[in-house]
Design a protein around this motif. Structure first.
Motif, PDB file in Angstrom:
ATOM      1  N   MET A   1     -13.974 -11.920 -32.851  1.00  0.00           N
ATOM      2  CA  MET A   1     -14.558 -11.313 -31.654  1.00  0.00           C
ATOM      3  C   MET A   1     -13.440 -10.683 -30.822  1.00  0.00           C
ATOM      4  N   GLU A   2     -13.570  -9.393 -30.543  1.00  0.00           N
ATOM      5  CA  GLU A   2     -12.538  -8.662 -29.816  1.00  0.00           C
ATOM      6  C   GLU A   2     -13.045  -8.261 -28.446  1.00  0.00           C
ATOM      7  N   SER A   3     -12.111  -8.132 -27.513  1.00  0.00           N
ATOM      8  CA  SER A   3     -12.494  -7.726 -26.155  1.00  0.00           C
ATOM      9  C   SER A   3     -13.146  -6.342 -26.162  1.00  0.00           C
ATOM     10  N   ARG A   4     -12.706  -5.491 -27.109  1.00  0.00           N
ATOM     11  CA  ARG A   4     -13.311  -4.164 -27.235  1.00  0.00           C
ATOM     12  C   ARG A   4     -14.799  -4.277 -27.539  1.00  0.00           C
ATOM     13  N   GLN A   5     -15.160  -5.190 -28.443  1.00  0.00           N
ATOM     14  CA  GLN A   5     -16.570  -5.372 -28.783  1.00  0.00           C
ATOM     15  C   GLN A   5     -17.367  -5.875 -27.585  1.00  0.00           C
ATOM     16  N   LEU A   6     -16.762  -6.737 -26.792  1.00  0.00           N
ATOM     17  CA  LEU A   6     -17.453  -7.245 -25.603  1.00  0.00           C
ATOM     18  C   LEU A   6     -17.682  -6.132 -24.594  1.00  0.00           C
TER      19      LEU A   6
END
Length: 294
Positions: free
Chosen positions: A1-6
């Motif tokens: 899980m990446e901050s970009r996806q969030l």
């Protein structure tokens, strides 16, 4: 899980339109859809209902959005904190110092704290041996000690100055007029020295032992001001590194004749440890203070 996806998920949740969200994020719609799909696969649950061209949040999406927003906020807060740390607006540095170098530390500490009041400075006074152990355990950022050995390869050594080991005596004592004194003469006088765990105490005892002498050590104290106070009574004489003695109104220092009666003050830190900007500046101020008083 990446901050970009969030970030992508939260923007899609805000607009409920993948095309508008992608445009707002300056990415293609296919990229947005792919990243959200990967996030859903990792979570093993859909976050959006996709009904034709309409998009709505699932119950899981509603619940997850709260934590996604908190996660991004904490990450952003962490970046701001690191910026503050680098800008010296926060943080803590831990400095170890041996008793005989308190004056050098005090000068640097006053300058540093005046210039960077938001940085907390933790100071630990102890023997050189104990400070080196604390440095090895990563409890201290750097230490300021008397040390002649530079053999440990994992340490960074910065010599500051050499200071002679001298007899300290009351100005009205019978020894005060001497230009120099031998270890043999010192072995016959009542002495007050630093406690045996201190490196200067080790240095002194080794010098006597090497000469086959047994000094008359009456008192051992792990506090230099107390040693000086006792010497002022005229009942005892002290042996200290000269730089430790600033009170010249009632005391006098006399050089010891034997060779090698010199100690080296130095800054020691761990080579491989990350050096915070605040520590680097504090180190530079110690070096500058030393140059100004050389």
């Amino acid at each position: 899980m990446e901050s970009r996806q969030l970030r992508y998920f939260l923007k899609a949740k805000e607009l409920l339109n993948f095309t508008e969200a992608a445009h707002n994020l300056h990415i293609s719609q296919s990229t947005l859809s792919q990243q959200i799909k990967q996030l859903e696969e990792e979570l093993n649950i859909p976050l959006f209902n996709r009904i034709g061209k309409r998009v709505t949040l699932t119950e899981a999406g509603e619940l997850f959005a709260v934590y996604a927003a908190q996660s991004l906020k904490k990450a952003n807060d962490g970046l701001l904190l690191l910026k503050d740390l680098n800008d010296l607006n926060t943080g803590t540095i831990s400095i170890g110092v041996t008793y005989g170098l308190r004056n050098l530390l005090k000068q640097a500490l006053v300058r540093f704290a005046s210039k960077f009041p938001k940085v907390n400075v933790r100071v630990v006074f102890s023997t050189s041996e104990e400070l080196i152990e604390k440095l090895n355990q990563l409890e201290l950022d750097l230490i300021l000690v008397f040390n002649e050995s530079t053999t440990d390869q994992h340490f960074r050594y910065q010599p500051l100055f050499d200071s002679p080991v001298t007899l300290v005596t009351f100005k009205e004592s019978s020894l005060s007029d001497k230009k120099s004194i031998s270890l043999e003469e010192l072995s016959k006088t009542p002495l007050v020295i630093s406690s045996r765990g201190d490196s200067t105490s080790h240095f002194i005892i080794r010098a006597f032992n090497k000469s086959g002498l047994n000094p008359k050590v009456s008192i051992e104290v792990n506090d230099i001001p107390t040693i000086l106070d006792l010497v002022k009574t005229g009942h005892w004489h002290g042996i200290l590194v000269q730089t430790s003695v600033n009170e010249k109104d009632l005391l006098t220092t006399i050089p010891i004749k034997e060779k090698g009666m010199v100690r080296t003050a130095m800054i020691i830190s761990l080579k491989e440890a990350y050096e915070k900007k605040a520590v680097k500046i504090f180190r530079e101020q110690l070096m500058e203070n030393n140059r100004n008083h050389a």
